[in-house]
Design a protein around this motif. Structure first.
Motif, mmCIF file in Angstrom:
data_model
loop_
_atom_site.group_PDB
_atom_site.id
_atom_site.type_symbol
_atom_site.label_atom_id
_atom_site.label_comp_id
_atom_site.label_asym_id
_atom_site.label_seq_id
_atom_site.Cartn_x
_atom_site.Cartn_y
_atom_site.Cartn_z
ATOM 1 N N GLU A 1 -29.776 5.163 -17.306
ATOM 2 C CA GLU A 1 -29.817 5.229 -18.988
ATOM 3 C C GLU A 1 -29.375 6.779 -18.977
ATOM 4 O OE1 GLU A 1 -33.943 4.774 -19.076
ATOM 5 O OE2 GLU A 1 -33.855 2.565 -19.112
ATOM 6 N N THR A 2 -29.243 7.669 -18.153
ATOM 7 C CA THR A 2 -28.897 8.998 -18.751
ATOM 8 C C THR A 2 -27.303 9.331 -18.218
ATOM 9 O OG1 THR A 2 -29.260 9.837 -16.335
ATOM 10 C CG2 THR A 2 -31.156 10.037 -17.965
ATOM 11 N N GLN A 3 -26.731 8.384 -17.601
ATOM 12 C CA GLN A 3 -24.998 8.441 -17.538
ATOM 13 C C GLN A 3 -24.517 7.777 -18.730
ATOM 14 O OE1 GLN A 3 -23.941 10.696 -15.362
ATOM 15 N NE2 GLN A 3 -26.390 11.173 -15.042
ATOM 16 N N PRO A 4 -23.672 8.160 -19.612
ATOM 17 C CA PRO A 4 -22.936 7.247 -20.764
ATOM 18 C C PRO A 4 -21.771 6.596 -20.099
ATOM 19 C CG PRO A 4 -22.624 9.899 -20.833
ATOM 20 C CD PRO A 4 -23.512 9.777 -19.822
ATOM 21 N N GLU A 5 -21.299 7.124 -18.869
ATOM 22 C CA GLU A 5 -20.204 6.314 -18.380
ATOM 23 C C GLU A 5 -20.612 5.014 -17.656
ATOM 24 O OE1 GLU A 5 -19.500 10.812 -17.335
ATOM 25 O OE2 GLU A 5 -21.033 9.055 -17.268
ATOM 26 N N ILE A 6 -22.244 4.714 -17.367
ATOM 27 C CA ILE A 6 -22.491 3.558 -17.201
ATOM 28 C C ILE A 6 -22.880 2.591 -18.361
ATOM 29 C CG2 ILE A 6 -24.373 2.187 -15.934
ATOM 30 C CD1 ILE A 6 -24.616 4.905 -14.046
ATOM 31 N N ILE A 7 -21.731 1.836 -18.795
ATOM 32 C CA ILE A 7 -22.237 1.014 -19.892
ATOM 33 C C ILE A 7 -23.000 -0.229 -19.855
ATOM 34 C CG2 ILE A 7 -20.011 2.000 -20.848
ATOM 35 C CD1 ILE A 7 -18.723 -0.680 -20.601
ATOM 36 N N ALA A 8 -23.137 -0.827 -18.609
ATOM 37 C CA ALA A 8 -23.809 -2.009 -18.356
ATOM 38 C C ALA A 8 -24.557 -2.042 -16.856
ATOM 39 C CB ALA A 8 -22.967 -3.229 -18.649
ATOM 40 N N ALA A 9 -25.676 -2.435 -16.860
ATOM 41 C CA ALA A 9 -26.110 -2.666 -15.480
ATOM 42 C C ALA A 9 -27.073 -3.906 -15.189
ATOM 43 C CB ALA A 9 -27.058 -1.307 -15.229
ATOM 44 N N TRP A 10 -26.971 -4.478 -14.098
ATOM 45 C CA TRP A 10 -27.768 -5.657 -13.908
ATOM 46 C C TRP A 10 -28.370 -5.448 -12.573
ATOM 47 C CZ3 TRP A 10 -22.412 -5.513 -15.371
ATOM 48 C CH2 TRP A 10 -22.226 -5.942 -16.488
ATOM 49 N N THR A 11 -29.728 -6.286 -12.415
ATOM 50 C CA THR A 11 -30.429 -6.319 -10.988
ATOM 51 C C THR A 11 -29.578 -7.614 -10.306
ATOM 52 O OG1 THR A 11 -31.839 -7.513 -11.776
ATOM 53 C CG2 THR A 11 -32.169 -5.258 -11.458
ATOM 54 N N LEU A 12 -29.338 -7.727 -9.063
ATOM 55 C CA LEU A 12 -28.743 -9.030 -8.483
ATOM 56 C C LEU A 12 -29.548 -9.701 -7.405
ATOM 57 C CD1 LEU A 12 -25.192 -7.097 -7.914
ATOM 58 C CD2 LEU A 12 -26.012 -8.834 -9.931
ATOM 59 N N THR A 13 -29.126 -10.716 -6.969
ATOM 60 C CA THR A 13 -29.632 -11.077 -5.837
ATOM 61 C C THR A 13 -28.373 -11.069 -4.667
ATOM 62 O OG1 THR A 13 -28.612 -13.648 -6.101
ATOM 63 C CG2 THR A 13 -30.712 -12.974 -6.787
ATOM 64 N N GLY A 14 -28.759 -11.179 -3.522
ATOM 65 C CA GLY A 14 -27.529 -10.844 -2.500
ATOM 66 C C GLY A 14 -27.796 -9.670 -1.915
ATOM 67 N N GLU A 15 -26.566 -9.122 -1.452
ATOM 68 C CA GLU A 15 -26.458 -7.799 -0.612
ATOM 69 C C GLU A 15 -26.737 -6.595 -1.516
ATOM 70 O OE1 GLU A 15 -23.515 -6.602 2.115
ATOM 71 O OE2 GLU A 15 -23.180 -8.805 2.384
ATOM 72 N N ALA A 16 -26.124 -6.772 -2.790
ATOM 73 C CA ALA A 16 -26.251 -5.685 -3.691
ATOM 74 C C ALA A 16 -27.639 -5.679 -4.504
ATOM 75 C CB ALA A 16 -25.234 -5.273 -4.542
ATOM 76 N N ASP A 17 -28.154 -4.699 -4.596
ATOM 77 C CA ASP A 17 -29.648 -4.696 -5.681
ATOM 78 C C ASP A 17 -29.141 -4.513 -6.938
ATOM 79 O OD1 ASP A 17 -31.579 -4.837 -3.656
ATOM 80 O OD2 ASP A 17 -30.847 -2.879 -3.008
ATOM 81 N N TYR A 18 -27.874 -3.775 -7.371
ATOM 82 C CA TYR A 18 -27.486 -3.584 -8.861
ATOM 83 C C TYR A 18 -25.927 -3.615 -8.644
ATOM 84 C CZ TYR A 18 -32.189 -1.325 -9.167
ATOM 85 O OH TYR A 18 -33.491 -0.976 -8.816
ATOM 86 N N LEU A 19 -25.692 -3.963 -9.783
ATOM 87 C CA LEU A 19 -23.856 -3.903 -10.524
ATOM 88 C C LEU A 19 -24.193 -3.257 -11.633
ATOM 89 C CD1 LEU A 19 -21.171 -4.859 -9.918
ATOM 90 C CD2 LEU A 19 -21.797 -6.864 -11.401
#
Length: 153
Positions: A90-108
């Motif tokens: 939420e504090t990094q304006p360059e991150i324009i979208a974020a998702w939680t995932l299943t599988g190896e990664a926790d977030y995209l």
């Protein structure tokens, strides 16, 4: 969520393509009166079906030439680390979208930066040192062949 009829779905499709259409223009395409269209639009907004309106900017025109997708594996899976990572997104304006995932990664994360130096700074100085982050894997977008498009209705 409220039940949507064919006129609602057509109205939503039109508004996704051009959120500035007038009630008159929408009415002509949906085959309702402008007042009926205005009431439906207000109901869809009040019910949260329509979340808002905004301008869709050309990233390059505003000096943002690098887009990347970054997968994050967390170091731990605690509620505290999850909340801390959410605060980071939420504090990094360059991150324009974020998702939680299943599988190896926790977030995209979908990230847009001015250049590779800015992306490297974000990864090296912000993401990797964060205590919730265990592993970072990034893919830089070479070309966008299908930009965000309207939802199917």
């Amino acid at each position: 969520m409220p039940a949507l009829d064919a006129a609602d779905l057509r109205l939503l499709d039109l508004l996704q393509r051009d959120g500035q259409m007038t009630a008159q223009a929408l009415a002509e395409k949906v085959h309702l009166s402008p007042s009926q269209v205005a009431r439906r639009k207000q109901r869809l907004e009040a019910d949260g079906v329509i979340r808002g309106y905004r301008a869709h900017l050309d990233p390059k025109a505003v000096g943002l030439s690098v887009q990347a997708f970054v997968q994050i594996q967390t170091a731990t899976h605690t509620d505290t680390s999850h909340r801390a990572f959410l605060r980071l997104t939420e504090t990094q304006p360059e991150i324009i979208a974020a998702w939680t995932l299943t599988g190896e990664a926790d977030y995209l994360l979908r990230i847009i930066c001015a250049d590779l130096t800015a992306l490297n700074r974000l990864v090296q100085e912000v993401l990797l040192p964060h205590p919730a982050v265990g592993r970072v894997q990034s893919q830089i977008v070479m070309d966008e062949i299908k930009p965000d498009s309207p939802l199917p209705t």
